[in-house]
Design an enzyme around this catalytic site. Structure first.
Site, mmCIF file in Angstrom:
data_model
loop_
_atom_site.group_PDB
_atom_site.id
_atom_site.type_symbol
_atom_site.label_atom_id
_atom_site.label_comp_id
_atom_site.label_asym_id
_atom_site.label_seq_id
_atom_site.Cartn_x
_atom_site.Cartn_y
_atom_site.Cartn_z
ATOM 1 N N LYS A 1 0.801 -1.327 0.010
ATOM 2 C CA LYS A 1 0.020 0.032 -0.069
ATOM 3 C C LYS A 1 0.868 1.395 -0.063
ATOM 4 C CE LYS A 1 -3.532 -1.034 -0.495
ATOM 5 N NZ LYS A 1 -4.112 -1.554 -1.840
ATOM 6 N N SER A 2 2.001 1.046 -0.553
ATOM 7 C CA SER A 2 3.084 2.386 -0.565
ATOM 8 C C SER A 2 3.144 3.003 -1.985
ATOM 9 C CB SER A 2 4.423 1.824 -0.041
ATOM 10 O OG SER A 2 4.166 1.350 1.464
ATOM 11 N N THR B 1 2.971 0.420 -4.955
ATOM 12 C CA THR B 1 3.343 -0.671 -5.737
ATOM 13 C C THR B 1 2.775 -0.649 -7.344
ATOM 14 O OG1 THR B 1 2.977 -1.877 -3.884
ATOM 15 C CG2 THR B 1 3.955 -3.168 -5.708
ATOM 16 N N HIS C 1 7.652 -7.061 -2.359
ATOM 17 C CA HIS C 1 7.359 -6.621 -1.075
ATOM 18 C C HIS C 1 8.192 -7.190 0.259
ATOM 19 C CE1 HIS C 1 3.566 -4.898 -2.208
ATOM 20 N NE2 HIS C 1 2.897 -5.552 -2.288
ATOM 21 N N ARG D 1 6.125 5.192 2.256
ATOM 22 C CA ARG D 1 4.694 6.150 2.455
ATOM 23 C C ARG D 1 4.670 6.364 3.754
ATOM 24 N NH1 ARG D 1 -1.409 4.883 -0.078
ATOM 25 N NH2 ARG D 1 -2.027 6.999 0.141
ATOM 26 N N SER E 1 -5.108 3.026 3.760
ATOM 27 C CA SER E 1 -5.246 2.411 2.454
ATOM 28 C C SER E 1 -5.542 0.833 2.631
ATOM 29 C CB SER E 1 -4.037 2.663 1.773
ATOM 30 O OG SER E 1 -3.991 2.268 0.408
ATOM 31 N N PHE F 1 -2.853 10.165 -10.762
ATOM 32 C CA PHE F 1 -3.904 9.354 -10.252
ATOM 33 C C PHE F 1 -5.200 9.400 -10.967
ATOM 34 C CE2 PHE F 1 -7.597 8.669 -7.388
ATOM 35 C CZ PHE F 1 -7.121 7.402 -6.840
ATOM 36 N N MET G 1 -4.739 7.224 -14.244
ATOM 37 C CA MET G 1 -4.476 5.836 -13.927
ATOM 38 C C MET G 1 -5.592 5.102 -13.413
ATOM 39 S SD MET G 1 -0.841 4.825 -12.128
ATOM 40 C CE MET G 1 -1.424 3.203 -11.407
#
Ligand code: A3P
Length: 288
Positions: free
Chosen positions: A45-46, A48, A100, A122, A130, A221, A224
């Site tokens: 959740k950073s 990826t 990860h 993050r 998130s 964002f 995407m």
């Protein structure tokens, strides 16, 4: 504890069974890293998915074809997941992959290679938010419970890939030298173009201003979010329910302020501060 029905435990770290098997984790250990490989490394959740969009575009001179035609999990596969064995032979060099894994659990061949790493960190408060919503929409993850319950599990490391503090510390305390670039999600939110330029320089590549403008625009964002090759809308709804919470959810820095009470913030800060003490690592959000 994370449930044994949904997770495998790899060196004590919970990893979801939907994407990991004993075999995929064994393959990770013997994976043959090439000198020109590029890894995007993240704690979950950073950012990826963002790296799965960005890295191929930086490596191919800004050609949008792969990001518009290949789902992110096959375009830039996870080293530790089952899909990689199906697509690895199709990856063009320089290959882009994500992982990860903490530093010490990388494939043996990684350490002696010249492969490069872009490590995205993050703010852990935004990660926990998130991840909380991700657990609500993904049926292959355990029920997060209340936000406070989930936060306690996060602080105890009873979540995907264990403790955030262990992950970030593991990737700082390395012998990688100039093989690694550290960048933050927040920096990319503030100045995506500048972040892309830093990554481009690190990868020893060049790009015209027009191409850089085009990929910056593509990786925002709002754009995407509409790329079905990256927004997980191709995954069946019973696995990932975008109606409960979209995978590309808010894409901002600081959403934690909408979810943390002052008490939760104090508890969170105390644990993270204690675990980071003496590490010498400072992040932009430590000033907040
Ligand atoms: P939020 O849930 O806070 O919106 P990962 O890919 O590591 O699982 O991380 C997912 C997080 O990255 C989500 O955060 C997602 O919205 C965010 N993200 C993905 N692409 C992004 C982009 N182009 N810009 C900003 N955030 C992005």
């Amino acid at each position: 504890m994370a449930s044994e029905e949904l997770y495998l435990f790899y060196h004590g770290l919970p990893v979801p069974k939907i994407a990991h098997t004993e075999e995929s984790l064994k393959n990770l250990e013997t994976f043959k890293v090439k000198d020109d490989d590029v890894f995007g490394v993240t704690y979950p959740k950073s950012g990826t998915t963002w790296m799965q969009e960005i890295i191929p575009l930086l490596l191919n001179g800004g050609d949008l074809t792969p990001v518009e035609g290949i789902p992110n999990w096959d375009r830039v596969p996870w080293l530790e997941e089952t899909r990689i064995s199906l697509v690895v032979d199709k990856l063009k060099s320089p290959r882009a992959m994500v992982t990860h894994m903490p530093y010490h659990l990388m494939p043996a061949s990684f350490y002696s290679s010249k492969a490069k790493v872009i490590y995205i960190a993050r703010n852990p408060k935004d990660i926990v938010v998130s991840s909380f919503f991700f657990h609500q929409m993904a049926s292959f993850l355990d029920d997060p419970g209340t936000f406070e319950e989930f936060l306690d599990k996060f602080l105890a490391g009873q979540v995907l890939f264990g403790k955030w503090t262990d992950h970030v510390k593991s990737w700082r305390d390395t012998d990688l030298g100039d093989r690694v670039l550290y960048i933050t999600y927040e920096e990319l939110i503030q100045d995506l173009r500048g972040g892309l330029e830093r990554m481009l320089r690190f990868l020893g590549r060049q790009m015209s201003d027009d191409a850089l403008d085009r990929i910056t625009e593509h990786c925002l964002f709002k754009n995407m979010k509409d790329n079905k090759m990256s927004n997980y809308s191709l995954v069946s709804q019973d696995l990932m329910d975008n109606n409960k919470s979209p995978f590309l959810r808010k894409g901002i820095a600081g959403d934690w302020k909408n979810h943390f009470s002052p008490e939760l913030e104090a508890k969170f800060n105390a644990v993270i501060r204690e675990e980071m003490e003496g590490s010498g690592i400072m992040f932009p959000w430590d000033e907040e």
